[in-house]
Design an enzyme around this catalytic site. Sequence first.
Site, PDB file in Angstrom:
ATOM      1  N   LYS A 128       0.836  -1.183   0.000  1.00  0.00           N
ATOM      2  CA  LYS A 128       0.000   0.000   0.000  1.00  0.00           C
ATOM      3  C   LYS A 128       0.885   1.253   0.000  1.00  0.00           C
ATOM      4  O   LYS A 128       2.059   1.126   0.311  1.00  0.00           O
ATOM      5  CB  LYS A 128      -0.922  -0.035   1.202  1.00  0.00           C
ATOM      6  CG  LYS A 128      -0.215   0.235   2.531  1.00  0.00           C
ATOM      7  CD  LYS A 128      -1.254   0.300   3.612  1.00  0.00           C
ATOM      8  CE  LYS A 128      -0.664   0.519   4.934  1.00  0.00           C
ATOM      9  NZ  LYS A 128      -0.079   1.734   5.290  1.00  0.00           N
ATOM     10  N   LYS A 143      -1.511 -11.341  10.380  1.00  0.00           N
ATOM     11  CA  LYS A 143      -1.384 -11.519  11.832  1.00  0.00           C
ATOM     12  C   LYS A 143      -2.235 -12.696  12.291  1.00  0.00           C
ATOM     13  O   LYS A 143      -3.392 -12.813  11.911  1.00  0.00           O
ATOM     14  CB  LYS A 143      -1.815 -10.245  12.577  1.00  0.00           C
ATOM     15  CG  LYS A 143      -0.866  -9.076  12.385  1.00  0.00           C
ATOM     16  CD  LYS A 143      -1.328  -7.867  13.167  1.00  0.00           C
ATOM     17  CE  LYS A 143      -0.561  -6.625  12.770  1.00  0.00           C
ATOM     18  NZ  LYS A 143       0.672  -6.399  13.502  1.00  0.00           N
ATOM     19  N   GLU A 170      -1.524   3.679  18.548  1.00  0.00           N
ATOM     20  CA  GLU A 170      -0.065   3.513  18.541  1.00  0.00           C
ATOM     21  C   GLU A 170       0.586   4.560  19.425  1.00  0.00           C
ATOM     22  O   GLU A 170       0.064   5.664  19.567  1.00  0.00           O
ATOM     23  CB  GLU A 170       0.461   3.660  17.110  1.00  0.00           C
ATOM     24  CG  GLU A 170      -0.008   2.566  16.185  1.00  0.00           C
ATOM     25  CD  GLU A 170       0.643   2.694  14.818  1.00  0.00           C
ATOM     26  OE1 GLU A 170       1.595   1.960  14.570  1.00  0.00           O
ATOM     27  OE2 GLU A 170       0.192   3.540  14.028  1.00  0.00           O
ATOM     28  N   ASP A 181      -3.955   6.046   5.819  1.00  0.00           N
ATOM     29  CA  ASP A 181      -2.846   5.154   6.171  1.00  0.00           C
ATOM     30  C   ASP A 181      -3.344   3.822   6.735  1.00  0.00           C
ATOM     31  O   ASP A 181      -2.830   2.773   6.367  1.00  0.00           O
ATOM     32  CB  ASP A 181      -1.939   5.857   7.196  1.00  0.00           C
ATOM     33  CG  ASP A 181      -0.725   5.016   7.585  1.00  0.00           C
ATOM     34  OD1 ASP A 181      -0.163   4.350   6.704  1.00  0.00           O
ATOM     35  OD2 ASP A 181      -0.339   5.019   8.776  1.00  0.00           O
ATOM     36  N   HIS A 231      -6.271  -1.575   6.922  1.00  0.00           N
ATOM     37  CA  HIS A 231      -6.286  -2.496   8.067  1.00  0.00           C
ATOM     38  C   HIS A 231      -7.650  -2.532   8.768  1.00  0.00           C
ATOM     39  O   HIS A 231      -8.200  -3.598   9.033  1.00  0.00           O
ATOM     40  CB  HIS A 231      -5.223  -2.125   9.096  1.00  0.00           C
ATOM     41  CG  HIS A 231      -3.843  -1.963   8.523  1.00  0.00           C
ATOM     42  ND1 HIS A 231      -3.391  -2.693   7.462  1.00  0.00           N
ATOM     43  CD2 HIS A 231      -2.807  -1.157   8.879  1.00  0.00           C
ATOM     44  CE1 HIS A 231      -2.135  -2.344   7.191  1.00  0.00           C
ATOM     45  NE2 HIS A 231      -1.776  -1.412   8.029  1.00  0.00           N
ATOM     46  N   LYS A 283      -1.768   8.088  16.238  1.00  0.00           N
ATOM     47  CA  LYS A 283      -0.358   8.013  16.643  1.00  0.00           C
ATOM     48  C   LYS A 283      -0.219   8.784  17.950  1.00  0.00           C
ATOM     49  O   LYS A 283      -1.008   9.702  18.220  1.00  0.00           O
ATOM     50  CB  LYS A 283       0.527   8.699  15.596  1.00  0.00           C
ATOM     51  CG  LYS A 283       0.383   8.151  14.187  1.00  0.00           C
ATOM     52  CD  LYS A 283       1.150   6.881  14.000  1.00  0.00           C
ATOM     53  CE  LYS A 283       1.041   6.417  12.557  1.00  0.00           C
ATOM     54  NZ  LYS A 283       1.479   5.041  12.379  1.00  0.00           N
TER      55      LYS A 283
HETATM   56  C1  BG6 Z   1       1.340   0.418   8.659  1.00  0.00           C
HETATM   57  C2  BG6 Z   1       1.140   1.911   8.747  1.00  0.00           C
HETATM   58  O1  BG6 Z   1       0.561  -0.118   7.646  1.00  0.00           O
HETATM   59  O2  BG6 Z   1       1.000  -0.190   9.893  1.00  0.00           O
HETATM   60  C3  BG6 Z   1       1.932   2.488   9.896  1.00  0.00           C
HETATM   61  O3  BG6 Z   1       1.554   2.530   7.535  1.00  0.00           O
HETATM   62  C4  BG6 Z   1       1.634   1.742  11.181  1.00  0.00           C
HETATM   63  O4  BG6 Z   1       1.647   3.879  10.048  1.00  0.00           O
HETATM   64  C5  BG6 Z   1       1.792   0.246  10.978  1.00  0.00           C
HETATM   65  O5  BG6 Z   1       2.531   2.215  12.178  1.00  0.00           O
HETATM   66  C6  BG6 Z   1       1.377  -0.511  12.220  1.00  0.00           C
HETATM   67  O6  BG6 Z   1       1.629  -1.863  12.082  1.00  0.00           O
HETATM   68  P1  BG6 Z   1       1.667  -2.835  13.345  1.00  0.00           P
HETATM   69  O7  BG6 Z   1       1.837  -4.179  12.768  1.00  0.00           O
HETATM   70  O8  BG6 Z   1       2.811  -2.370  14.182  1.00  0.00           O
HETATM   71  O9  BG6 Z   1       0.367  -2.640  14.070  1.00  0.00           O
END
Ligand code: BG6
EC number: 1.1.1.49
Length: 515
Positions: free
Chosen positions: A177, A211, A245, A264, A269, A367
């Site tokens: 992506k 996952k 996050e 993003d 997701h 974030k």
């Molecule tokens: C990515 C995003 O797809 O997923 C990021 O671009 C994000 O911004 C990341 O931090 C998070 O992935 P995970 O596996 O750490 O939850």
Amino acid sequence: MAQPDTHENTPINPLRLNDDTRLPRIAGPSGLVIFGVTGDLARKKLLPALYDLANRGLLPAGFTLIGFGRREWSKQDFEGYVREAVEKSARTRFNDNVWERLAEGMHFVQGAFDHDEAFDSLAQLTREMDATRGTAGNWAYYLSVPPEYFSDVVNQLDRTGMATPSEDQWRRVVIEKPFGHDAASARELNEVVNQVFPESSVFRIDHYLGKETVQNILALRFANQMFEPIWNANYIDHVQITMAEEIGLGGRAGYYDGIGAARDVIQNHLMQLLALIAMEEPASFSPRQLKAEKIKVLRATYPVGPFDRTTARGQYTAGWQGSTKVLGLREEEGFDPASTTETFAACTLQINSRRWAGVPFYLRTGKRLGRRVTEIALVLKRPPYQPFQARQTQSMTNNAVVLRIQPDEGVLMRFGSKVPGSTLEVRDVNMNFSYSEAFTEKSPEAYERLILDALLDESSLFPTNEEVEYSWDILDPILNYWADNGQPEEYEAGTWGPPSADRMLAAEGRVWRRP
Ligand code: BG6
């Protein structure tokens, strides 16, 4: 030119929920070319995942890895670079023998995406590898590059014949992506790619689907009897999907400024999580059946307005993350000091179906929030009647089933229980299933699973062109509204987002879970 689309009906069961042999699947003869091999993703995830696969014995003997990039690197330079990435980030222990074997099959081709000669050399090299290492004409091309280069790369692959397999060979493209920035650009990108590679040879990465806990959504829902009866609007009051996050965006300005949290992660997701939570039972776990159910639910999903009340967006300012002082987004290196990019996004969606009519799905991500956690909470309705005095249940909230995607992977159920003692008081308690306590096996990294699946032609865990497009269709009206209506609200780093996010739920008499 385009290959015929053959495997739509392949009766494979890639989720292996009913695999009785339990034997690990090993990729057949093949090679992988990574475009964008010097980027962050390759260094932190792809190269370590390849080593982990090799270490687990899941790559074929003559596996070949070709890096493509601008640097003037020799084979040795490339090997050194990969080794550093592996030593730093691989999940499994470093083993000299495994490394030696993997390193033998590593090569680097120097060039830019508009250099015909570089692609001619690459084509030549893949043919040599077919002859000397037994890659057998089976190649996967990993595009870990910004979408503006997709077209150059796939057209070069087409021009040089690298996209076209002979009989008994395969050629696949794996794409990272973002798949566009709205529905129209996603459709254009898909067209560009599908002109060269048939959809069955396109593997779009959404690493959340790799996952273990995300795949467990299907096991939890469809292998059990106890959840299905409550999995609908009769019992569920609302659903909260949270991806929080702690990390900020230092070092990611080039990708993130102007993109924002909704594009993003919500578009990909969180929409995929919604689809898996809300879809009907597929006839089987074949890619075709899974896709059919996901598409059905995505097509029935729409954003609820008015967006000034049903959505929220924010941007973090300086604050404290635990005991560390952190910068605000606009002070982060590379960001426009007047950036209006959102780092927090929340929205309300509904699904037009008998199962979900009237149940809001609240999605949020951000974030620099209080804690790293991804979870899906199905919050149940209150019982229609409770034979208690109000004060006996006053500290009890709604029952909930919470699927914790990460960290502390597991499932949690919240319900009321009598507080020990001579009075009758009911309070919330949690019943907790934890992966790490229940199983000794360690989950592979998402990228291990997905790279192996792409080499094995198992496409269940890869969103199709239509899924991507429908997800954008859901999000576009919100993005357009935001574009026309001011700035994101500020929130201090280390908190749980802007006040408008809390107001959004409070207006409907609900609150966000504090995970
Ligand atoms: C990515 C995003 O797809 O997923 C990021 O671009 C994000 O911004 C990341 O931090 C998070 O992935 P995970 O596996 O750490 O939850």
